[in-house]
Design an enzyme around this catalytic site. Structure first.
Site, PDB file in Angstrom:
ATOM      1  N   GLU A  81      34.575  32.843  39.320  1.00  0.00           N
ATOM      2  CA  GLU A  81      34.086  32.716  37.944  1.00  0.00           C
ATOM      3  C   GLU A  81      33.596  34.062  37.407  1.00  0.00           C
ATOM      4  OE1 GLU A  81      35.079  30.083  36.999  1.00  0.00           O
ATOM      5  OE2 GLU A  81      35.142  28.952  38.857  1.00  0.00           O
ATOM      6  N   GLY A  82      34.207  35.128  37.877  1.00  0.00           N
ATOM      7  CA  GLY A  82      33.849  36.469  37.434  1.00  0.00           C
ATOM      8  C   GLY A  82      32.912  37.138  38.411  1.00  0.00           C
TER       9      GLY A  82
END
Length: 606
Positions: free
Chosen positions: A444-445
């Site tokens: 998610e980054g």
């Protein structure tokens, strides 16, 4: 291996004493049924489910892992039964709209559930957790037919959901997505391409899996502006809304991972699979951010969860393990040695874990209140309200995700250290927490991506420092109110000073970045970590304020509980918060210290 115990006392302290959730819920349309008695019953029952059903599967699931045979993934033993209990308990629809079979409770109730589940067994919690993002995306961007077709079985837990974003050549740069979506005469689309790192992409827990997929339409613009979003079910729904024929989507491989081995991370192949456009053409990334923000807040739990779990197990071990004598004198003279909890360095590690777990939990619960208002604005069609709280939450999201997961990794490593050599041995479970937690700073980054999102996008580009000014004003106003109490004054003064420094650092970076573009990237990580330490300090001051009030006026908890909050606040301000200053110094260091060395000169080998 010790068992997980739901931290209900700390959770209720935050809900009732620190953030006044009962009053918060009274102001929400969705909070009508979230009475104190109902909330207490939900927390207690969820805690029991996590302690008795999910926690015992944590280590066995890691040892067994998932298996892939002829495109079908089998989850570890006990997972299917646990998922059936999860579904029968109505947990999936806790915060889902009643119109689609949910219980209609505030979004924050779902986060409380996710925290306990994720701490007890992160691998298991990912299966239903990914479904929540799919549900939110369809609810906000799907048409009425899509909602009726997919939301009801997803809410019931009969179907599961995924997010299919990245591809082998992409990583975080989704502008490179190559998966194609060809329009068909019946209004559907044929999707062709390969997605990687797809959590819960294939499994045996549900009768169907609904994939939310990024793909490109023919003649779409290049880059992120040409990406659309599609619903691609594993089995196409039949006329009655049940499971129909198999779609052309399959699991090509299972990733061999460092941790969360009981969570199926799949390579998914779309070979002309039938899909349905969700949201406007070429605006898929905007729609997907609904999913991404949900996932990033959820991932922040993976910072708090391992800190809590590792702390619980390390504390139990430190109370029993005997080694040497305390430097201040014998504590257990009748024994061969004192328990290691009497050694100051062990206390340092345990208190760091405690401060991270309880401070991080407070950060999550603070953000959850904002999420409740944002979701209510979206549900009611109040765009102004939704945007207001989305902006507030958007500023905090990269701090929550980036800072808390980094701190969760630190806490998990400290747990191994408390155990010493025994922590490195699998049977005690401590090394598994480290392995399972490591992914949280990546998916998610990565932390670097979160840092750039915070400093480059949220602070500099979108608000020109306004996001920091607004948040620090809120912190400073709260801190000023505590100056009259001598027990809180030192912390309040320090926090007021830090809010001024936070603004000054922001302005200095903003001015310097006009001439030196690399400065934003060079300073971003330190800026994020600094922001995290100050935000957590704010949360500890709020907890200390509530503890002082309950000590003076009485509360539900014991005096020892509240005094422990004050002691942990003092530890955080004296031992952990000073780290912020090293980040303040580093973020203003010359960019040349990072960029002057030529790539070819990074190493000289034979």
């Amino acid at each position: 291996m010790p068992v997980y115990k739901a931290p209900l006392r700390d959770m209720k302290f935050l809900l009732n004493d620190v953030f006044d959730y009962p009053a918060h819920y009274q102001r929400l349309a969705s909070g009508e049924n979230a009475t104190p008695d109902i909330v207490d019953a939900i927390l207690t029952e969820c805690g029991r489910f996590c302690e008795e059903v999910l926690s015992p599967l944590y280590q066995t699931g890691d040892e067994e892992g998932c298996t892939l045979d002829n495109g079908q993934v089998t989850t570890p033993g006990g997972y299917r039964d646990a998922y059936e209990q999860y579904v029968s308990g109505g947990w999936q629809g806790l915060s889902a709209p009643e119109a689609f079979g949910g219980q209609g409770l505030p979004a924050s109730m779902g986060l409380l559930k996710q925290e306990m589940m994720g701490t007890a067994n992160w691998s298991f919690s990912m299966y239903p957790g990914l479904s929540l993002g799919a549900m939110n995306t369809i609810f906000l961007h799907g048409d009425e037919q899509q909602k009726q077709t997919f939301l009801i079985p997803l809410t019931e837990g009969r179907w599961a959901g995924t997010m299919c974003l990245t591809e082998p050549q992409c990583g975080t740069d989704l502008g490179q997505v190559k998966t194609r979506a060809e329009p068909q005469s019946d209004g559907s689309y044929r999707l062709t391409g390969t997605k990687i790192f797809i959590s819960s992409g294939e499994h045996d827990l549900t009768e169907n899996i609904v994939h939310i997929v990024l793909a490109r339409l023919p003649e779409a613009p290049k880059g992120t502006r040409g990406i659309s979003l599609f619903i691609v079910p594993k089995f196409l729904p039949d006329a009655e809304g049940g499971v129909g024929e198999r779609n052309a989507v399959s699991c090509g491989a299972l990733e061999k991972k460092m941790g969360i081995k009981a969570s199926a991370t799949c390579v998914m192949n779309f070979d002309g699979a039938t899909g349905f456009l969700i949201g406007p053409e070429n605006e898929g990334l905007d729609c997907m951010f609904t999913f991404m923000n949900t996932a990033r807040i959820g991932t922040a739990i993976q910072g708090v969860g391992p800190a809590e779990l590792s702390y619980q197990w390390a504390l139990a071990y430190a109370r029993e393990r005997r080694s040497m004598r305390a430097l201040s004198g014998k504590k257990d003279p009748e024994e061969v040695a004192d328990t290691i909890i009497h050694h100051a360095d062990v206390r340092r590690m345990l208190l760091t874990q405690k401060a991270i777990a309880e401070g991080g939990r407070a950060m999550l619960y603070y953000a959850a209140r904002l999420a409740d208002h944002m979701v209510e604005g979206l549900t009611e069609g109040d765009d102004r309200k939704a945007e207001k709280y989305d902006d507030k939450l958007g500023f905090l999201t990269p701090i929550l995700k980036g800072f808390l997961t980094e701190m969760g990794c630190e806490a998990a490593n400290l747990g191994v250290q408390v155990f010493g050599g025994h922590g490195y041995i699998r049977e005690h479970g401590m090394e598994q927490i480290v392995r399972d937690t490591r992914i949280a700073t990546l998916y998610e980054g990565t932390t670097g991506i979160q840092a750039l999102d915070l400093l480059g996008r949220k602070v500099l580009l979108m608000t020109r420092g306004g996001a920091v000014r607004d948040f620090t004003l809120k912190i400073a106003n709260f801190a000023r109110k505590q100056l009259t109490d001598k027990r809180l004054r030192p912390y309040a003064l320090e926090l007021i000073k830090l809010t001024g420094q936070w603004n000054l650092l922001t302005v200095r970076i903003m001015l310097a970045a006009r001439k030196e573009r690399d400065l934003v990237s060079a300073a971003a990580n330190d800026f994020l970590m600094y922001s995290g330490y100050v935000t957590m300090a704010y949360m500890w001051l709020r907890q200390a304020t509530a503890a002082v009030d309950r000590l003076d006026n009485g509360g539900e908890e014991s005096e020892a509980f509240y005094r422990a909050k004050l002691a942990t606040t003092e530890f955080y301000f004296e031992r952990l918060l000073p780290r912020a200053q090293s980040h303040a110094t580093s973020m203003l260091s010359p960019t040349r210290t990072l960029m002057q060395l030529e790539p070819d000169h990074m190493a000289f080998t034979g």
